[in-house]
Design an enzyme around this catalytic site. Structure first.
Site, short mmCIF file in Angstrom:
data_model
loop_
_atom_site.label_atom_id
_atom_site.label_comp_id
_atom_site.label_asym_id
_atom_site.label_seq_id
_atom_site.Cartn_x
_atom_site.Cartn_y
_atom_site.Cartn_z
N LYS A 368 38.51 45.92 31.76
CA LYS A 368 37.84 46.61 32.89
C LYS A 368 38.41 47.26 33.81
CE LYS A 368 37.13 42.81 35.97
NZ LYS A 368 35.97 41.98 36.73
N LYS A 411 30.46 52.96 35.34
CA LYS A 411 31.53 53.84 35.01
C LYS A 411 31.38 54.52 33.50
CE LYS A 411 35.15 51.74 38.03
NZ LYS A 411 34.28 50.88 38.70
#
Length: 628
Positions: A368, A411
């Site tokens: 991530k 995101k």
């Protein structure tokens, strides 16, 4: 030794109360005869006193007057004294009528003596407690650290009462925004002014500690007060709202240090425990990435609902070991199955699911970190985040797992970096698999940054403060949505209990937070100022947005029964996506970063790879802004 001392104190108090009976009886006779008592009445009064003493002695013991401690004498003790004296007076009156002593006990003595007795017994205890508290906490011995209390309501009153008995603190004043309370006193402590006067009052009284005691105030009020404390340079503590877990605890023991959650000022996420319990209780559950921040908290939250077994799957041996030790200690009644494995290992995944037959799988395993995945490691991000998701999902389908929950990110919306694009592609894979799934329901949960998670900005700031600074912020205007780790985990559980298959759940996360403000608040929270710990702006990194979004441009949202959850309706995904995608994911070479970005653009049309840092000049407007 302790038991002997306790018994001695109890006997001493009992003897004192019997002497109080003698004194009250004597004073009643003196008042009745306005001085010297006639000899015959004095002799009769002494005889009557013998059986009156026996009556009161039995009643004092029966009403438990010696269970409490004089130093903590309070209203319940006074009520017990009142009951014992009242019943005693009634028994003595009835006894005097039945016995008919000579001379007859004057009726005024029967009325006056219990009043004197109540005053002597209750007053002596009150005086003893006041003297002890003055000597130990308020006067002759240590004063304790000066502290201000913010709030003058019922919770603050209970806290103040405990503070005045605490040798650690010395209460110097109260602040409250209710103007009707200005100048008034609460347990002897004065309300000095409004909460806005905090900096002036704290500076004038040289106070370094403040306790915020307004648990019922709105979240915005808490955020304002917490920010005022940070700006005033005082060390702030907070009295949280009462919960079932803290029911019955002393108020002072519930006070905790203020933290960034208080400064963010977000309403806590409440979950429908009944629906979540129906999903998890007595079931086998599996969590991939169980050793990570979200995965481990998911395990903790789920074990409250008593699943039959928990399969904790992670590639990190140390993370699984730590989690396993913690969960076995806290939840010994639930079987935890620690599995060391890669989410790309199809054979192991199939074997684990065949052996334990989980009812629900939470897929939290992912790479991530945006800058780390943007260059050099971009192909690893694709393999882990996309191929790993596919293989866990396919294993779940083969073994007829009822629910598959993908943990995604904001995101993934209009991604400008590899990490976001891989998470969006993972969402698309789940959508495509849903179309061909007979039993397994696929749900996605999408949320923003998680406070305190591994690799997030807060631990980085904390490390920088510990080293003496400076704090590095990429841009003065950069903002992010934030939530706490427990909030994120509770959202995942709630969404999984509501899913019917194919949904992308998003959280109403309130307003985005400016990272620079977060850095300043954190500096103040640790007792420093910006002269001691500087903030340095380093410029946006490749692929980094100035503002994050929770919904893509073409997406709309619909309400759910939960006030903090909405469902995003993304664009349609072809059911043939997986068949077309697999050859690319399983190729026997490592593409370059440029090739990865080029191919991701083909699979994820909304992905706009950035060769330079991406700056968006305005906060997203339009339908999606309604969430904020």
């Amino acid at each position: 030794m302790i038991k002997v001392k306790a018994r001695w104190l109890s006997v001493s108090a009992f003897v004192f109360d019997l002497w109080a009976v003698v004194l009250a009886w004597t004073l009643a006779y003196i008042i009745r005869f306005n001085g010297p008592v006639p000899e015959q009445f004095a002799h009769g009064g002494l005889e009557a006193m013998m059986w009156v003493l026996v009556v009161y002695a039995v009643l004092f013991r029966s009403y438990g007057l010696y269970r409490g401690m004089w130093v903590f004498a309070s209203l319940p003790d006074l009520l017990r004294i009142g009951k014992a004296v009242s019943v005693g007076a009634l028994v003595v009156m009835i006894g005097s009528v039945l016995l008919q002593p000579y001379p007859v006990i004057p009726r005024s003595v029967l009325l006056i003596s219990p009043l004197f007795l109540f005053l002597i017994m209750g007053g002596s205890r009150a005086l003893y407690r006041a003297a002890k508290e003055f000597y130990r906490y308020g006067g002759l011995v240590g004063q304790g650290r000066p502290v201000l209390v913010i709030g003058a309501g019922s919770a603050a009153a209970s806290l103040i009462r405990e503070l005045k008995r605490s040798g650690e603190w010395r209460l110097v004043g109260i602040l409250d925004d209710d103007q009707t309370k200005y100048g008034r006193e609460l347990y002897g402590c004065r309300v000095l002014g409004s909460i806005g006067d905090l900096q002036k009052v704290a500076s004038g009284l040289k106070v370094e500690h403040v306790i915020i005691a307004v648990p019922s105030a709105p979240v915005e009020a808490h955020r304002r007060i917490a920010s005022l404390c940070v700006r005033a340079g005082v060390k702030a503590m907070v009295l949280p709202a009462l919960t079932p877990l803290t029911q019955g605890q002393p108020f002072l023991s519930r006070v905790r240090q203020i933290d960034l959650e208080d400064l963010l000022g977000r309403e806590s996420v409440m979950i429908d425990t009944a629906h979540v319990e129906d999903l998890l209780k007595s079931r086998v559950v599996m969590v991939t990435g169980a050793g990570g921040s979200i995965g481990s908290e998911l395990c903790r939250q789920m074990l409250r609902f008593r699943p039959a077994q928990l399969i904790a799957y992670d590639v990190s041996e140390f993370a699984v070991y730590q989690l396993n030790e913690e969960l076995r200690d806290k939840f010994p009644e639930t079987a935890v199955i620690p599995v060391i494995g890669d989410v790309k290992d199809a054979l192991l995944l199939d074997q684990v699911m065949a052996r334990y037959t989980p009812h629900i799988v939470f897929h939290a395993a992912a790479y991530k970190h945006v800058p780390l995945m943007e260059e050099i490691n971009s192909w690893q991000a694709v393999r882990n985040n996309v191929l790993g998701t596919y293989r866990v999902a396919r294993a779940a389908m083969r073994r007829d797992v009822a629910h598959f929950v993908l943990i995604s990110t904001d995101k993934a919306v209009n991604p400008t970096n590899v990490m976001g694009a891989t998470k969006r592609l993972a969402e698309m894979v789940c959508s495509a698999l849903q179309q061909g799934s007979r039993r397994t329901r696929f749900e996605t949960v999408r949320f923003g940054n998680v406070l305190g998670s591994a690799g997030s900005v807060i631990p980085k700031f904390q490390d920088q403060i510990a080293r003496g600074g400076p704090l590095t912020v990429t841009h003065p205007e950069i903002t992010r949505f934030f939530m706490t780790i427990p909030e994120a985990s509770q959202l995942v559980l709630q969404a999984s209990s509501m899913g019917r298959g194919g949904e992308i759940f998003i959280l109403d996360m309130g307003k985005p937070v400016r990272i620079a403000d977060l850095a300043r608040d954190l500096i103040g929270l640790y007792g420093f100022n910006e002269e001691q710990i500087r903030i340095v702006y380093t410029g946006l990194r490749p692929g980094e947005k100035l503002y994050e979004e929770l919904l893509a441009d073409e997406e709309t949202t619909v309400r759910t029964p939960h006030p903090k959850l909405r469902i995003a309706r993304a664009r349609e995904v072809s059911g043939d996506l997986v068949d077309e995608l697999l050859p690319w994911l399983q190729q026997r070479r490592v593409p370059t970063d440029d090739e990865v970005r080029r191919d991701l653009r083909r699979w994820v049309p909304e992905y706009q790879p950035a060769t330079a840092p991406v700056v968006q000049s305005t906060v997203p407007q339009g339908p999606k802004a309604a969430l904020y």
